[in-house]
Design a protein around this motif. Sequence first.
Motif, PDB file in Angstrom:
ATOM      1  N   LYS A  59       0.858  -1.187   0.000  1.00 31.22           N
ATOM      2  CA  LYS A  59       0.000   0.000   0.000  1.00 31.22           C
ATOM      3  C   LYS A  59       0.892   1.235   0.000  1.00 31.22           C
ATOM      4  N   LEU A  60       0.871   1.965  -1.085  1.00 33.33           N
ATOM      5  CA  LEU A  60       1.827   3.050  -1.267  1.00 33.33           C
ATOM      6  C   LEU A  60       1.616   4.192  -0.285  1.00 33.33           C
ATOM      7  N   HIS A  61       0.401   4.372   0.205  1.00 38.12           N
ATOM      8  CA  HIS A  61       0.170   5.488   1.126  1.00 38.12           C
ATOM      9  C   HIS A  61       0.842   5.252   2.479  1.00 38.12           C
ATOM     10  N   GLU A  62       1.285   4.022   2.755  1.00 41.26           N
ATOM     11  CA  GLU A  62       1.987   3.746   4.003  1.00 41.26           C
ATOM     12  C   GLU A  62       3.487   3.608   3.797  1.00 41.26           C
ATOM     13  N   LEU A  63       3.982   4.112   2.657  1.00 40.16           N
ATOM     14  CA  LEU A  63       5.412   4.094   2.362  1.00 40.16           C
ATOM     15  C   LEU A  63       5.861   5.494   1.974  1.00 40.16           C
ATOM     16  N   VAL A  64       7.106   5.825   2.288  1.00 38.10           N
ATOM     17  CA  VAL A  64       7.668   7.090   1.837  1.00 38.10           C
ATOM     18  C   VAL A  64       7.996   6.966   0.352  1.00 38.10           C
ATOM     19  N   VAL A  65       7.569   7.942  -0.420  1.00 36.64           N
ATOM     20  CA  VAL A  65       7.724   7.903  -1.877  1.00 36.64           C
ATOM     21  C   VAL A  65       9.187   7.725  -2.259  1.00 36.64           C
ATOM     22  N   HIS A  66       9.404   6.803  -3.220  1.00 37.56           N
ATOM     23  CA  HIS A  66      10.707   6.544  -3.841  1.00 37.56           C
ATOM     24  C   HIS A  66      11.704   5.847  -2.921  1.00 37.56           C
ATOM     25  N   GLN A  67      11.257   5.397  -1.746  1.00 34.77           N
ATOM     26  CA  GLN A  67      12.136   4.619  -0.885  1.00 34.77           C
ATOM     27  C   GLN A  67      11.889   3.121  -1.111  1.00 34.77           C
ATOM     28  N   PRO A  68      12.937   2.299  -1.079  1.00 35.05           N
ATOM     29  CA  PRO A  68      12.791   0.882  -1.407  1.00 35.05           C
ATOM     30  C   PRO A  68      12.244   0.060  -0.259  1.00 35.05           C
ATOM     31  N   ILE A  69      11.847  -1.165  -0.579  1.00 35.60           N
ATOM     32  CA  ILE A  69      11.504  -2.211   0.382  1.00 35.60           C
ATOM     33  C   ILE A  69      12.547  -3.301   0.214  1.00 35.60           C
ATOM     34  N   VAL A  70      13.108  -3.787   1.314  1.00 40.17           N
ATOM     35  CA  VAL A  70      14.136  -4.822   1.248  1.00 40.17           C
ATOM     36  C   VAL A  70      13.724  -5.986   2.138  1.00 40.17           C
ATOM     37  N   LEU A  71      13.764  -7.190   1.567  1.00 43.10           N
ATOM     38  CA  LEU A  71      13.415  -8.402   2.294  1.00 43.10           C
ATOM     39  C   LEU A  71      14.664  -9.245   2.529  1.00 43.10           C
ATOM     40  N   LEU A  72      14.895  -9.629   3.779  1.00 45.07           N
ATOM     41  CA  LEU A  72      15.972 -10.540   4.141  1.00 45.07           C
ATOM     42  C   LEU A  72      15.342 -11.867   4.544  1.00 45.07           C
ATOM     43  N   SER A  73      15.769 -12.955   3.903  1.00 43.65           N
ATOM     44  CA  SER A  73      15.185 -14.274   4.149  1.00 43.65           C
ATOM     45  C   SER A  73      16.056 -15.106   5.077  1.00 43.65           C
ATOM     46  N   LEU A  74      15.406 -15.809   6.002  1.00 44.98           N
ATOM     47  CA  LEU A  74      16.073 -16.720   6.932  1.00 44.98           C
ATOM     48  C   LEU A  74      15.286 -18.029   6.948  1.00 44.98           C
ATOM     49  N   VAL A  99       7.970 -28.546   3.791  1.00 39.29           N
ATOM     50  CA  VAL A  99       9.074 -27.593   3.821  1.00 39.29           C
ATOM     51  C   VAL A  99       9.185 -27.048   5.237  1.00 39.29           C
ATOM     52  N   GLY A 100      10.403 -26.707   5.643  1.00 38.24           N
ATOM     53  CA  GLY A 100      10.630 -26.195   6.983  1.00 38.24           C
ATOM     54  C   GLY A 100      10.203 -24.746   7.126  1.00 38.24           C
ATOM     55  N   PRO A 101      10.319 -24.201   8.331  1.00 40.59           N
ATOM     56  CA  PRO A 101       9.879 -22.826   8.587  1.00 40.59           C
ATOM     57  C   PRO A 101      10.822 -21.791   7.978  1.00 40.59           C
ATOM     58  N   ARG A 102      10.274 -20.635   7.673  1.00 38.64           N
ATOM     59  CA  ARG A 102      11.026 -19.512   7.105  1.00 38.64           C
ATOM     60  C   ARG A 102      10.598 -18.232   7.797  1.00 38.64           C
ATOM     61  N   ILE A 103      11.558 -17.340   8.054  1.00 42.25           N
ATOM     62  CA  ILE A 103      11.270 -16.004   8.572  1.00 42.25           C
ATOM     63  C   ILE A 103      11.706 -14.987   7.524  1.00 42.25           C
ATOM     64  N   SER A 104      10.836 -14.047   7.248  1.00 46.23           N
ATOM     65  CA  SER A 104      11.147 -12.939   6.348  1.00 46.23           C
ATOM     66  C   SER A 104      11.192 -11.647   7.156  1.00 46.23           C
ATOM     67  N   LEU A 105      12.257 -10.871   6.956  1.00 48.16           N
ATOM     68  CA  LEU A 105      12.369  -9.539   7.553  1.00 48.16           C
ATOM     69  C   LEU A 105      12.180  -8.518   6.449  1.00 48.16           C
ATOM     70  N   ALA A 106      11.202  -7.643   6.599  1.00 45.57           N
ATOM     71  CA  ALA A 106      10.898  -6.625   5.586  1.00 45.57           C
ATOM     72  C   ALA A 106      11.245  -5.248   6.140  1.00 45.57           C
ATOM     73  N   PHE A 107      12.227  -4.607   5.528  1.00 51.06           N
ATOM     74  CA  PHE A 107      12.707  -3.297   5.952  1.00 51.06           C
ATOM     75  C   PHE A 107      12.049  -2.230   5.077  1.00 51.06           C
ATOM     76  N   ARG A 108      11.414  -1.244   5.734  1.00 56.46           N
ATOM     77  CA  ARG A 108      10.681  -0.211   4.999  1.00 56.46           C
ATOM     78  C   ARG A 108      10.967   1.170   5.587  1.00 56.46           C
ATOM     79  N   VAL A 109      10.619   2.189   4.797  1.00 54.84           N
ATOM     80  CA  VAL A 109      10.637   3.574   5.271  1.00 54.84           C
ATOM     81  C   VAL A 109       9.188   4.035   5.277  1.00 54.84           C
ATOM     82  N   ARG A 110       8.635   4.190   6.478  1.00 51.88           N
ATOM     83  CA  ARG A 110       7.236   4.574   6.616  1.00 51.88           C
ATOM     84  C   ARG A 110       7.140   6.038   7.046  1.00 51.88           C
ATOM     85  N   PRO A 111       6.054   6.708   6.659  1.00 49.39           N
ATOM     86  CA  PRO A 111       5.885   8.107   7.090  1.00 49.39           C
ATOM     87  C   PRO A 111       5.892   8.260   8.599  1.00 49.39           C
TER      88      PRO A 111
END
Length: 205
Positions: A114-129, A178-190
Amino acid sequence: MQALLFDQSVQRIADETTGPITYQPDVISPALAARWFTALHEQVAWHGGTRMMYERMVDVPRLYSHYAIDDPLLPAVLGTALAVVKEQVQAPFNSIDLNLYRDEHDSVAPHNDKLHELVVHQPIVLLSLGATRTMIIRRKMPPHLKTELALEAGSLLLMGWNAQLHYDHGIPKLQQPVGPRISLAFRVRPHATGSWGVRAEGSDK
């Protein structure tokens, strides 16, 4: 802002016109990824949730949690993970969403952030474990090009802000165990806060 774009080891899935979307394996070692997974699996207060689907309430098929970067209760592992991510992607991240896929039955439907909950032009980065799961990335407009991307432990997936306009992404259920997985999602929110409700892979859905 996005140092990954210039790394020769990075797989480019979408260019700057409709993305970018890039994937980089082995950002951290398998051993370190395993230690981080164990620590977060044990230390994080995981939550379940429900949502309306097909005119009835159903359980969200994964567990989730959230931390603002300045949260005094931020686990040390997340602080270290943030430092690693910022070595790869220069962005003022202030929010980390966590998703726990317990087994092959957990998933997230195709969606975009949802773009309204993100700072414009900032990326989203996912780290998988943890276990490798496949993400389906599909272009919204014809010819609806689709990429099936195996998200390995220790890998980073970067999605540009504008990629949310052009692509959906999701993680389907599997037929095989399949075994368990954790995803970390790094964002820039307003406005980063300590509670965001249900979080999906790279999304608010």
